[in-house]
Design an enzyme around this catalytic site. Structure first.
Site, mmCIF file in Angstrom:
data_model
loop_
_atom_site.group_PDB
_atom_site.id
_atom_site.type_symbol
_atom_site.label_atom_id
_atom_site.label_comp_id
_atom_site.label_asym_id
_atom_site.label_seq_id
_atom_site.Cartn_x
_atom_site.Cartn_y
_atom_site.Cartn_z
ATOM 1 N N ASN A 157 -8.121 3.993 -2.111
ATOM 2 C CA ASN A 157 -7.434 2.812 -1.593
ATOM 3 C C ASN A 157 -6.814 2.021 -2.745
ATOM 4 O O ASN A 157 -6.965 2.375 -3.920
ATOM 5 C CB ASN A 157 -8.415 1.945 -0.797
ATOM 6 C CG ASN A 157 -7.706 1.011 0.162
ATOM 7 O OD1 ASN A 157 -6.484 0.992 0.260
ATOM 8 N ND2 ASN A 157 -8.481 0.216 0.882
ATOM 9 N N HIS B 175 -1.486 1.458 7.025
ATOM 10 C CA HIS B 175 -2.016 1.347 5.664
ATOM 11 C C HIS B 175 -1.937 2.685 4.947
ATOM 12 O O HIS B 175 -2.423 3.704 5.443
ATOM 13 C CB HIS B 175 -3.464 0.861 5.688
ATOM 14 C CG HIS B 175 -3.968 0.483 4.328
ATOM 15 N ND1 HIS B 175 -3.485 -0.599 3.629
ATOM 16 C CD2 HIS B 175 -4.899 1.053 3.517
ATOM 17 C CE1 HIS B 175 -4.098 -0.692 2.461
ATOM 18 N NE2 HIS B 175 -4.952 0.303 2.371
ATOM 19 N N CYS C 67 0.824 -1.206 0.000
ATOM 20 C CA CYS C 67 0.000 0.000 0.000
ATOM 21 C C CYS C 67 0.859 1.256 0.000
ATOM 22 O O CYS C 67 0.508 2.265 -0.619
ATOM 23 C CB CYS C 67 -0.934 -0.007 1.205
ATOM 24 S SG CYS C 67 -0.064 -0.212 2.785
#
Length: 331
Positions: free
Chosen positions: A298, A274, A136
């Protein structure tokens, strides 16, 4: 064998001790497998089915709370439905993300609009999926540079996440087991460039560094750390464009988020694992209702959340750490 893998195996073994399958869920289980292209050996299917059923129960409980107005966001069964909590945590960044309070180029008399969505300008590339690789951090860095490249040239070029995974190990990053956006920005700056996805495609695993300078499509002159407060974050977002951020994404509700403003009672502002791209902000309902949110991109594909995006509470004491680790590059 790593401790994380060992724990994941223990979780799966524990699932074997679960009661026999709920046969009333057979049709739903088969449909979920088809929709997510899941195939297992007979033994693994027993294990995954047990985990999946526990997740079904959790989702039903959350839905019931929604009916009682205890939540204002929804979750759903998605591609992560057969994964234990430990397995999902392995997909996030295992590195401890911390930064000193930073400085950024502060412009005076910046007009702050009531709402903002950088997608409307065309500077945000389509949502991608990191798959089972905990990269990520690389996706958020690449996405922030993509936006700056578009603002400068008018060209929206997906950049190589794999380039960052392969070539920042010497900077202390841990490829699919986590990394620090700060050092990824350092690499791009020091390296003098980054390749495009087209010439250095994503493989979701570590390989040797294959960067070639003649294929570089972008350079960054410098990058800045935003001071750890939401006012500075908003000003930087309005002034410079999408920003690489990190939050606490360790909760099952995050992995199965479907929509709405994400209120997770256990979310912490000092546990960041994240990386995402901050692309805007707004509010739901009337402005006076104080349902303000940050809009984030995301890297779990378009099937996750609101077509790959999520809303996080805004002006609520740095919720989930949204302002604790924020950076942007300048070309």
């Amino acid at each position: 064998m790593t401790v994380a893998v060992f724990l994941a195996i223990l979780c799966l073994r524990a699932a074997l001790a679960a009661p026999r399958p709920d046969y009333s869920l057979d049709a739903e289980w088969e449909e979920w497998k088809r929709n997510n292209a899941k195939t297992y050996s007979p033994e693994e299917e027993k294990q995954r089915r047990a985990v999946w059923e526990e997740n079904v129960k959790m989702i039903k409980w959350h839905t019931m709370q929604n009916g009682l107005w205890m939540n204002n966001f929804t979750i759903e069964m998605n591609e992560f439905g057969d994964m234990t909590g430990e397995e999902m945590r392995m997909m996030t960044d295992s590195s401890a993300l911390t930064l000193r309070n930073g400085k950024h180029i502060q412009k005076r008399n910046v007009k702050i609009p009531k709402t903002l969505d950088w997608r409307d300008t065309g500077c945000v590339a389509p949502v991608r999926s990191q798959g089972g690789c905990g990269a990520c951090w690389a996706f958020s860095v690449a996405a922030s540079i993509e936006s700056q490249l578009f603002k400068k040239t008018g060209k929206l070029i997906p950049l190589s996440v794999q380039n960052l995974i392969d070539c920042t190990v010497t900077y202390g990053n841990n490829d699919c087991s986590g990394g620090k956006p700060y050092t990824a920005f350092q690499y791009v700056k020091n390296n003098g460039g980054l390749e495009a996805e087209a010439t250095y495609p994503y493989e979701a695993k570590l390989r040797h560094c294959r960067y070639r300078p003649e294929r570089s499509v972008v350079k960054i002159a410098r990058f800045f750390v935003v001071p750890r407060n939401e006012e500075a974050l908003m000003q930087a977002l309005v002034t410079y464009g999408p920003i690489a951020v990190a939050i606490d994404g360790s909760h099952a509700s995050f992995k199965r988020y479907r929509g709405g403003i994400y209120h997770e009672p256990k979310c912490r502002r000092d546990t960041l694992d994240h990386g995402l791209l901050l692309v805007g902000y707004g509010y739901e309902g009337h402005e006076s209702e104080n349902r303000k949110y940050w809009l984030l991109k995301n890297s779990h594909g378009e099937q996750w959340g609101e077509r790959g995006y999520m809303k996080l509470p805004r002006d609520q004491n740095n919720y989930c750490g949204i302002a604790s680790y924020a950076m942007y590059p300048l070309l």
